[in-house]
Write a protein that holds these residues in place. Structure first.
Motif, PDB file in Angstrom:
ATOM      1  N   UNK A  76       0.811  -1.221   0.000  1.00  0.00           N
ATOM      2  CA  UNK A  76       0.000   0.000   0.000  1.00  0.00           C
ATOM      3  C   UNK A  76       0.847   1.275   0.000  1.00  0.00           C
ATOM      4  N   UNK A  77       1.984   1.218   0.681  1.00  0.00           N
ATOM      5  CA  UNK A  77       2.793   2.441   0.831  1.00  0.00           C
ATOM      6  C   UNK A  77       4.263   2.046   0.973  1.00  0.00           C
ATOM      7  N   UNK A  78       5.126   2.786   0.334  1.00  0.00           N
ATOM      8  CA  UNK A  78       6.572   2.669   0.524  1.00  0.00           C
ATOM      9  C   UNK A  78       7.158   4.069   0.581  1.00  0.00           C
ATOM     10  N   UNK A 133      12.147  15.340   4.005  1.00  0.00           N
ATOM     11  CA  UNK A 133      13.273  14.424   3.804  1.00  0.00           C
ATOM     12  C   UNK A 133      12.950  13.284   2.849  1.00  0.00           C
ATOM     13  N   UNK A 134      11.689  13.153   2.425  1.00  0.00           N
ATOM     14  CA  UNK A 134      11.282  12.037   1.572  1.00  0.00           C
ATOM     15  C   UNK A 134      11.926  12.166   0.191  1.00  0.00           C
ATOM     16  N   UNK A 135      12.563  11.084  -0.262  1.00  0.00           N
ATOM     17  CA  UNK A 135      13.215  11.055  -1.564  1.00  0.00           C
ATOM     18  C   UNK A 135      12.401  10.289  -2.601  1.00  0.00           C
ATOM     19  N   UNK A 136      11.687   9.258  -2.165  1.00  0.00           N
ATOM     20  CA  UNK A 136      10.829   8.471  -3.058  1.00  0.00           C
ATOM     21  C   UNK A 136       9.607   8.050  -2.268  1.00  0.00           C
ATOM     22  N   UNK A 137       8.449   8.112  -2.915  1.00  0.00           N
ATOM     23  CA  UNK A 137       7.196   7.847  -2.207  1.00  0.00           C
ATOM     24  C   UNK A 137       6.266   7.048  -3.100  1.00  0.00           C
ATOM     25  N   UNK A 138       5.644   6.040  -2.507  1.00  0.00           N
ATOM     26  CA  UNK A 138       4.717   5.206  -3.257  1.00  0.00           C
ATOM     27  C   UNK A 138       3.390   5.157  -2.507  1.00  0.00           C
ATOM     28  N   UNK A 139       2.316   5.571  -3.171  1.00  0.00           N
ATOM     29  CA  UNK A 139       0.948   5.466  -2.672  1.00  0.00           C
ATOM     30  C   UNK A 139       0.198   4.537  -3.612  1.00  0.00           C
ATOM     31  N   UNK A 140      -0.090   3.332  -3.185  1.00  0.00           N
ATOM     32  CA  UNK A 140      -0.795   2.411  -4.058  1.00  0.00           C
ATOM     33  C   UNK A 140      -0.047   2.216  -5.358  1.00  0.00           C
ATOM     34  N   UNK A 141      -0.666   2.500  -6.524  1.00  0.00           N
ATOM     35  CA  UNK A 141       0.002   2.290  -7.818  1.00  0.00           C
ATOM     36  C   UNK A 141       0.878   3.457  -8.271  1.00  0.00           C
ATOM     37  N   UNK A 142       0.911   4.556  -7.490  1.00  0.00           N
ATOM     38  CA  UNK A 142       1.653   5.763  -7.880  1.00  0.00           C
ATOM     39  C   UNK A 142       3.007   5.812  -7.181  1.00  0.00           C
ATOM     40  N   UNK A 143       4.067   6.019  -7.969  1.00  0.00           N
ATOM     41  CA  UNK A 143       5.418   6.178  -7.418  1.00  0.00           C
ATOM     42  C   UNK A 143       5.985   7.491  -7.929  1.00  0.00           C
ATOM     43  N   UNK A 144       6.489   8.302  -7.008  1.00  0.00           N
ATOM     44  CA  UNK A 144       7.102   9.575  -7.387  1.00  0.00           C
ATOM     45  C   UNK A 144       8.411   9.741  -6.635  1.00  0.00           C
ATOM     46  N   UNK A 145       9.314  10.524  -7.224  1.00  0.00           N
ATOM     47  CA  UNK A 145      10.621  10.773  -6.617  1.00  0.00           C
ATOM     48  C   UNK A 145      10.865  12.269  -6.551  1.00  0.00           C
ATOM     49  N   UNK A 146      11.699  12.651  -5.620  1.00  0.00           N
ATOM     50  CA  UNK A 146      12.030  14.056  -5.440  1.00  0.00           C
ATOM     51  C   UNK A 146      12.876  14.536  -6.614  1.00  0.00           C
ATOM     52  N   UNK A 166       1.028   3.091 -12.353  1.00  0.00           N
ATOM     53  CA  UNK A 166       0.363   1.794 -12.386  1.00  0.00           C
ATOM     54  C   UNK A 166       1.270   0.643 -11.958  1.00  0.00           C
ATOM     55  N   UNK A 167       2.068   0.844 -10.931  1.00  0.00           N
ATOM     56  CA  UNK A 167       2.874  -0.254 -10.408  1.00  0.00           C
ATOM     57  C   UNK A 167       1.950  -1.288  -9.778  1.00  0.00           C
ATOM     58  N   UNK A 168       2.236  -2.561 -10.011  1.00  0.00           N
ATOM     59  CA  UNK A 168       1.396  -3.635  -9.490  1.00  0.00           C
ATOM     60  C   UNK A 168       1.475  -3.713  -7.974  1.00  0.00           C
ATOM     61  N   UNK A 169       0.390  -4.142  -7.368  1.00  0.00           N
ATOM     62  CA  UNK A 169       0.348  -4.210  -5.911  1.00  0.00           C
ATOM     63  C   UNK A 169       1.317  -5.193  -5.312  1.00  0.00           C
ATOM     64  N   UNK A 225      10.859  -2.062  -9.480  1.00  0.00           N
ATOM     65  CA  UNK A 225      10.373  -1.484 -10.725  1.00  0.00           C
ATOM     66  C   UNK A 225      10.901  -0.079 -11.006  1.00  0.00           C
ATOM     67  N   UNK A 226      11.374   0.629  -9.981  1.00  0.00           N
ATOM     68  CA  UNK A 226      11.689   2.051 -10.169  1.00  0.00           C
ATOM     69  C   UNK A 226      13.120   2.411  -9.803  1.00  0.00           C
ATOM     70  N   UNK A 227      13.995   1.417  -9.664  1.00  0.00           N
ATOM     71  CA  UNK A 227      15.389   1.701  -9.315  1.00  0.00           C
ATOM     72  C   UNK A 227      16.144   2.100 -10.573  1.00  0.00           C
TER      73      UNK A 227
END
Length: 387
Positions: free
Chosen positions: A128-130, A142-155, A166-169, A176-178
């Protein structure tokens, strides 16, 4: 180096936050939660390998691994004035794992999926969250990368860049995002976690892989099953600390030496012991001797990991070997962070004589694992990300 380990709602670990040092000893009575802590740490490591959801499935799925007690334990329950029972939940059902290190912090929140028609995977848990952040404490700035459900964003400087919507659960953002350009911090964290090593109950029976002759190749990292033991020991002799290897063996078995004879590319172990006219083969070694050699190969690796975790390394070892094992662990802690999970009093005492040993004793209270004697001032600060 990890400075904090945080676990919530995993088996008996309802809310456990541990301070970590260079050398750590986790101990406690049987049933206190040592194995749960070890398994939770392994589960956290599986995140970087993309195996966290399958690993949970092997444990019986999320319902089998969640904290089985009430969401909160009131003072009245602890005093015996109220029945221990569940109440209306205030938080979602979830398993949370995380850590803080010298450079980064990371946390993952795993929960049950939304109902989906026409699927046989309706019981698979979802991520659900990373969060990945800089510094010891999770703060928005201080957050550099954030994942809410299927959405991943980076600073991206002072703004955010969306990497995917649309990242899979069942996929971690570390898998997937490294990206070395768009998300270098995620890549760095993933590779650091992938270097973590876990050694748990090497086989030493008559058919154990470590007793068999194997085709040898340079082996800077001992395999988890010990099948490449002879090659790992020879690698230490050729490109590692050969003196430390011989010292560790002589420390445990005075006057003994090991030798890896050339056999057309196949490797095996021979051990010369004081008083014997011929060397003993690996098939002739006692369980304790073979296990000690396995630990030597793991701890004297020429390629030290960021984190090395040993689960009950004293198994099959005679108590007289434990001081030598402790000295071997202390030496390894010069090059890598070490966590030892053990209930062997003699090993624990020998490790605790090391000035920098961080010793944590676990106990259970109302089914919940807690740290004995940890004052609030010594408890590291920790903040979970909300959904």
């Amino acid at each position: 180096m990890l400075t904090t380990l945080a676990i919530a709602n995993y088996r008996s670990l309802r809310q456990l936050i541990l301070p970590l040092g260079r050398l750590n000893v986790i101990t406690g009575a049987n049933g206190s939660g040592k194995s749960n802590l070890y398994r939770a740490l392994r589960l956290l490591a599986e995140t970087a390998q993309g195996r966290v959801i399958p690993s949970l499935a092997r444990e019986g799925g999320l319902p089998s691994t969640l904290w089985a007690g009430p969401e909160t334990i009131s003072r009245a329950m602890r005093r015996g004035e109220a029945v221990v029972q569940g109440t209306v939940r205030n938080e979602p059902v979830h398993l949370r794992l995380g850590f803080a290190s010298d450079d980064f912090g990371y946390a993952i929140d795993i929960g049950m999926p939304e109902p989906v028609p026409n699927t046989l995977f309706g019981l698979d848990p979802e991520i659900k969250r990373e969060c990945l952040w800089a510094g010891p404490i999770l703060r928005p700035a201080a957050v550099l990368a954030d994942r809410h459900g299927p959405l991943v964003k980076v600073r991206d400087n002072r703004d955010w860049r969306v990497l995917t919507r649309n990242i899979a659960g069942f996929d971690s953002m570390m898998l997937q995002c490294a990206d070395p350009v768009l998300a270098p911090e995620v890549l760095r964290l993933r590779e650091q976690m992938r270097s973590w090593r876990f050694y748990d109950h090497f086989r030493t029976d008559a058919d154990a892989p470590a007793r068999q002759t194997q085709i040898g190749t340079r082996t800077p990292v001992l395999g988890h099953d010990g099948s490449d033991l002879a090659a790992a020991l020879q690698t230490i002799i050729e490109i590692g600390d050969e003196d430390a290897l011989h010292t560790a063996i002589d420390d445990a078995f005075p006057g003994s030496q090991i030798h890896i004879p050339p056999e057309r590319g196949r490797f095996s172990i021979q051990m010369r012991q004081h008083g014997l006219l011929r060397p003993l083969s690996s098939a002739e070694l006692s369980d304790g001797t073979l296990r000690y050699l396995l630990l030597v190969a793991a701890l004297l690796t020429p390629r030290p990991p960021a984190l090395l975790v040993l689960n009950e390394p004293e198994t099959s070892l005679h108590p007289d070997l434990l001081p030598a094992l402790a000295r071997l662990i202390q030496r390894a802690a010069r090059d890598t962070q070490v966590i030892v999970v053990s209930h062997a009093a003699r090993l624990i005492a020998a490790l605790e004589r090391h000035g920098d040993c961080n010793s944590l004793m676990l106990e259970k209270d109302f089914g919940e694992t807690q740290i004995t004697g940890l004052e609030d001032l010594a408890r590291p600060p920790w903040q979970w990300a909300t959904r």
